[in-house]
Design an enzyme around this catalytic site. Sequence first.
Site, PDB file in Angstrom:
ATOM      1  N   ASP A   1       0.609  -1.276   0.037  1.00 41.43           N
ATOM      2  CA  ASP A   1      -0.105  -0.181  -0.012  1.00 41.43           C
ATOM      3  C   ASP A   1       0.829   1.468  -0.016  1.00 41.43           C
ATOM      4  OD1 ASP A   1       0.847  -0.172   2.778  1.00 41.43           O
ATOM      5  OD2 ASP A   1      -1.079   0.558   3.634  1.00 41.43           O
TER       6      ASP A   1
ATOM      7  N   TYR B   1      -5.183  -8.494  11.735  1.00 41.39           N
ATOM      8  CA  TYR B   1      -5.842  -7.269  11.833  1.00 41.39           C
ATOM      9  C   TYR B   1      -7.373  -7.553  11.940  1.00 41.39           C
ATOM     10  CZ  TYR B   1      -2.237  -4.744   9.815  1.00 41.39           C
ATOM     11  OH  TYR B   1      -0.988  -3.865   9.670  1.00 41.39           O
TER      12      TYR B   1
ATOM     13  N   GLU C   1       2.567  -7.095  13.267  1.00 41.40           N
ATOM     14  CA  GLU C   1       1.817  -5.765  12.894  1.00 41.40           C
ATOM     15  C   GLU C   1       0.443  -6.081  13.364  1.00 41.40           C
ATOM     16  OE1 GLU C   1       1.287  -4.882   8.625  1.00 41.40           O
ATOM     17  OE2 GLU C   1       3.490  -5.087   8.239  1.00 41.40           O
TER      18      GLU C   1
HETATM   19  C1  BDP Z   1      -0.234  -5.123   5.944  1.00 43.15           C
HETATM   20  C2  BDP Z   1       1.041  -4.756   5.404  1.00 43.15           C
HETATM   21  C3  BDP Z   1       1.363  -3.289   5.619  1.00 43.15           C
HETATM   22  C4  BDP Z   1      -0.162  -2.659   5.386  1.00 43.15           C
HETATM   23  C5  BDP Z   1      -1.159  -3.024   6.472  1.00 43.15           C
HETATM   24  C6  BDP Z   1      -2.349  -2.228   6.315  1.00 43.15           C
HETATM   25  O1  BDP Z   1       2.266  -5.512   5.674  1.00 43.15           O
HETATM   26  O2  BDP Z   1       2.270  -2.753   4.680  1.00 43.15           O
HETATM   27  O3  BDP Z   1       0.081  -1.013   5.343  1.00 43.15           O
HETATM   28  O4  BDP Z   1      -1.149  -4.335   6.268  1.00 43.15           O
HETATM   29  O5  BDP Z   1      -3.170  -2.480   5.345  1.00 43.15           O
HETATM   30  O6  BDP Z   1      -1.075  -6.098   5.234  1.00 43.15           O
HETATM   31  O7  BDP Z   1      -2.567  -1.229   7.063  1.00 43.15           O
END
Ligand code: BDP
Length: 598
Positions: A160, A465, A501
């Site tokens: 992104d 996420y 993340e």
């Molecule tokens: C993850 C990616 C990251 C994106 C993030 C997002 O590793 O680079 O910015 O999602 O969607 O999949 O915020």
Amino acid sequence: MLKPLSTDTRELVSLDGLWRFALDSEEVPEPWNGPLAGDREVPVPASYNDLFIDEAVRDHIGWAWYQRDVRVPRGWEGQRVLIRVGAATHNGVVYVDGTKVAEHTGGYTPFDADITDVVEPGARFRLTIGVDNELTKRTLPPGHRVTGADGVDRLTYHHDFFNYAGLARSVTLHSMPREHIADVTVTTGFEGTTGRVAYRIDAIGDAEVRVSLRDADGEVVATGMGAEGLLEVPDVTLWQPGAAYLYELETELVRGDELVDAYPLAVGVRTVEVRGQQFLINGEPFYFTGFGKHEDTPVRGKGHDPAYLVHDFELMRWIGANSFRTSHYPYDEEVLDYADRQGFVVIDETAAVGLNLGVSGGMTARNPPLTFSEEGLGVAMLETHKQHLRELIARDKNHPSVVMWCVANEPASQEVGADEYFAPLIELTRELDPTRPTTVTSWLMSNAENDRVAGLVDVIGINRYFGWYIDNGNLGSAEVRLEQDIRAWLERHDKPVMMTEYGADTLAGLRSLHGSSWSEEYQVDYFDMHHRVFDRFPGFVGEHVWNFADFRTTAGVARVDGNKKGIFTRDRRPKSAAFALRRRWLGLGGRKPGTEEA
Ligand code: BDP
């Protein structure tokens, strides 16, 4: 690869500042053969995209040209003369007047042009550097051109963040003796109070190699002769997270009384080890708190900026972060030097982001081929990836702050072919550096059951996420899914697992009594939920929030003026979650929640 330095035997001239600039579309076919057309100038280091009010520059695809006049210092007679380009994103080519002197692929690692034979000390020459930002099936990251219904080409890619381009890092004219120190490699350890520094010097010429190690007060604590050796450091002071201590390894080439070459290297004595589900630094369990970051600031784009470097570290210290990941590419070398001095722990990542054809600009792509098949990215990409790993490790192997190599971010690790693709890469990483663990971050669609890569690496990094892309606005359901997901990884693999993340887009200033998504309250609740879950697992080794700051992305329906998952806005103001994270992280002090020391 040694960074240019000024030493007793080496000199450098910074070529940073304003350069003439032109796009290839505005240019004659061979722009290096004369002054560039037009009157544009751009700063180095900086990405060029956001400097002008001109979409042709911002959205340019292909070559752009930088040019300036350079004079070789008169005193450099008999020396090797080189130009170091800190980064040319993604392909670079260097011309001295009409002669091509270097070419390089890979937008985030440095390269040298040896110009000794084409320049004269005391004389001036025209330096032209071409930079090509096109992403293809063979570049890392990958991407491709798409022609719109309007007939206009655009670049699309599988990540992104915006494809900033240009000379985003310093350019330096530097000299070294013809007989010189070409490389230095150190590895460190300790037993009891005695530190060990193993060194290897690659030298050109047959002068004798001499080394001495000085402590932070400048006292010599060990000396050695010969290209390889082991130095013992009595009463060693270790490099510790949050308490950096650096020695200086002075390496010299000598012939009798003559000093042929000298190069100093900062050395931190520390160990890194994975044992069972623990990540140990100096034999102590380490719990990562911190961020996935980006090199991204207003106007400069990905241009290295020491003011933001210092400020970002200050904010990280303030919030209680002890570490960060160089997502999604190697950062400027100065970032790592500074991390070494400031005691921050770094997970160092290649530019292998977007090895996942099922994702397009953050959205699900339609009927993509299998990523690692020949129809997808294929063997050509494997070769590119190996080259990126070699260059990353050659540049960063001596940094005590770097504790792990991240070989790729969110590849399609659940797809057939992923294991065959990654096995040789992990093997190569271990061969190039047997001292540091490896990881590959896992994306949301790959879980403990369908993943094919986690078995190959030392540490499992998961990007999750739940509560954002899945169960947005439903933290109750997200909590259940997250707990199941983490439990499954820990049960399937006897390896450390960390969150590399997790984050929620948040519009600074948007407040909500109902904690609705995009609000500052939702971001706080989202992190509270995650931390509750993490703390249920003693095997968990860390939490890296996505992202340190809001950052610029490609245009698209999923992004409102960029990615807003930052804990700080793009201009580094805190959102509410910053204060909540600060309370948690300062309380943890780098130790696993629930452990006695916490
Ligand atoms: C993850 C990616 C990251 C994106 C993030 C997002 O590793 O680079 O910015 O999602 O969607 O999949 O915020």
